[in-house]
Design a protein around this motif. Sequence first.
Motif, PDB file in Angstrom:
ATOM      1  N   UNK A  97       0.824  -1.200   0.000  1.00  0.00           N
ATOM      2  CA  UNK A  97       0.000   0.000   0.000  1.00  0.00           C
ATOM      3  C   UNK A  97       0.863   1.257   0.000  1.00  0.00           C
ATOM      4  N   UNK A  98       0.530   2.190  -0.857  1.00  0.00           N
ATOM      5  CA  UNK A  98       1.332   3.400  -1.021  1.00  0.00           C
ATOM      6  C   UNK A  98       1.308   4.281   0.224  1.00  0.00           C
ATOM      7  N   UNK A  99       0.147   4.454   0.847  1.00  0.00           N
ATOM      8  CA  UNK A  99       0.033   5.363   1.983  1.00  0.00           C
ATOM      9  C   UNK A  99       0.570   4.769   3.281  1.00  0.00           C
ATOM     10  N   UNK A 100       0.275   3.475   3.521  1.00  0.00           N
ATOM     11  CA  UNK A 100       0.638   2.868   4.804  1.00  0.00           C
ATOM     12  C   UNK A 100       1.898   2.014   4.738  1.00  0.00           C
ATOM     13  N   UNK A 101       2.386   1.696   3.527  1.00  0.00           N
ATOM     14  CA  UNK A 101       3.549   0.823   3.326  1.00  0.00           C
ATOM     15  C   UNK A 101       3.311  -0.583   3.886  1.00  0.00           C
ATOM     16  N   UNK A 102       2.042  -1.002   3.985  1.00  0.00           N
ATOM     17  CA  UNK A 102       1.716  -2.337   4.485  1.00  0.00           C
ATOM     18  C   UNK A 102       1.548  -3.321   3.327  1.00  0.00           C
ATOM     19  N   UNK A 103       1.986  -4.569   3.510  1.00  0.00           N
ATOM     20  CA  UNK A 103       1.673  -5.595   2.511  1.00  0.00           C
ATOM     21  C   UNK A 103       0.165  -5.859   2.521  1.00  0.00           C
ATOM     22  N   UNK A 104      -0.416  -6.020   1.353  1.00  0.00           N
ATOM     23  CA  UNK A 104      -1.858  -6.239   1.265  1.00  0.00           C
ATOM     24  C   UNK A 104      -2.179  -7.100   0.050  1.00  0.00           C
ATOM     25  N   UNK A 105      -3.329  -7.734   0.087  1.00  0.00           N
ATOM     26  CA  UNK A 105      -3.824  -8.534  -1.025  1.00  0.00           C
ATOM     27  C   UNK A 105      -5.221  -8.057  -1.367  1.00  0.00           C
ATOM     28  N   UNK A 106      -5.450  -7.753  -2.629  1.00  0.00           N
ATOM     29  CA  UNK A 106      -6.799  -7.464  -3.095  1.00  0.00           C
ATOM     30  C   UNK A 106      -7.273  -8.703  -3.837  1.00  0.00           C
ATOM     31  N   UNK A 107      -8.533  -9.077  -3.655  1.00  0.00           N
ATOM     32  CA  UNK A 107      -9.033 -10.296  -4.286  1.00  0.00           C
ATOM     33  C   UNK A 107     -10.434 -10.071  -4.843  1.00  0.00           C
TER      34      UNK A 107
END
Length: 207
Positions: free
Chosen positions: A179-189
């Motif tokens: 994620x650009x704002x939070x720098x967290x790894x994320x998955x969209x599904x």
Amino acid sequence: MDVVVTGRHCELSERFRDHVADKLGRLEKHDHRIMRVQVEVENERNPRQSDRAVRVELTAFSKGPVIRAEAAAVDKMGALDLAVDKMASQMRRANDRKVRAQRAKPALSDLPTAPPAENDDETATPGESGHAHQVGSMTVTGDGPLVVREKVHEARPMTLDQALYEMELVGHDFYLFVEQDSARPAVVYRRRGYDYGVIALDLDGAR
């Protein structure tokens, strides 16, 4: 547009290579930014997989995101046709989704976050045999998971909208990103049609 064709466990004639270039040229009407397409043709050595004897993987490089598609069939012509059709479909769907997102952009920030999956079998203990071995980059104890393919991609921070767009281009039902704002790894599904969900990891909470 440059076309690079390689074969694994098979010989490819010049006639087939010319056919590939002609076939892929039709993709430019869906994305004129494509600069190079890498085509990999692989023969399946397992005789039990005769209906999927040839696998074709396409990777298109452009000024935008990388686009991937693959398909298998009884022969290389059939596999190529399926892979090209799949890539064209992904391009159309990605462009369609981009148009829809621009019309309803505020709704993208309200995508549902999936709850953590529950483990129904809390008594199961993987790897009880105690034998450690290497699977890809992982050290697995016992039988461990069956990992048949491992891929590592460079990660660059992006918005949720961009992650959705790139997910459509690779033709998957999920997409891993930062994620650009939070720098967290994320998955969209993908859920249903143009309905999506997001799972993100809180790295600070694990410290």
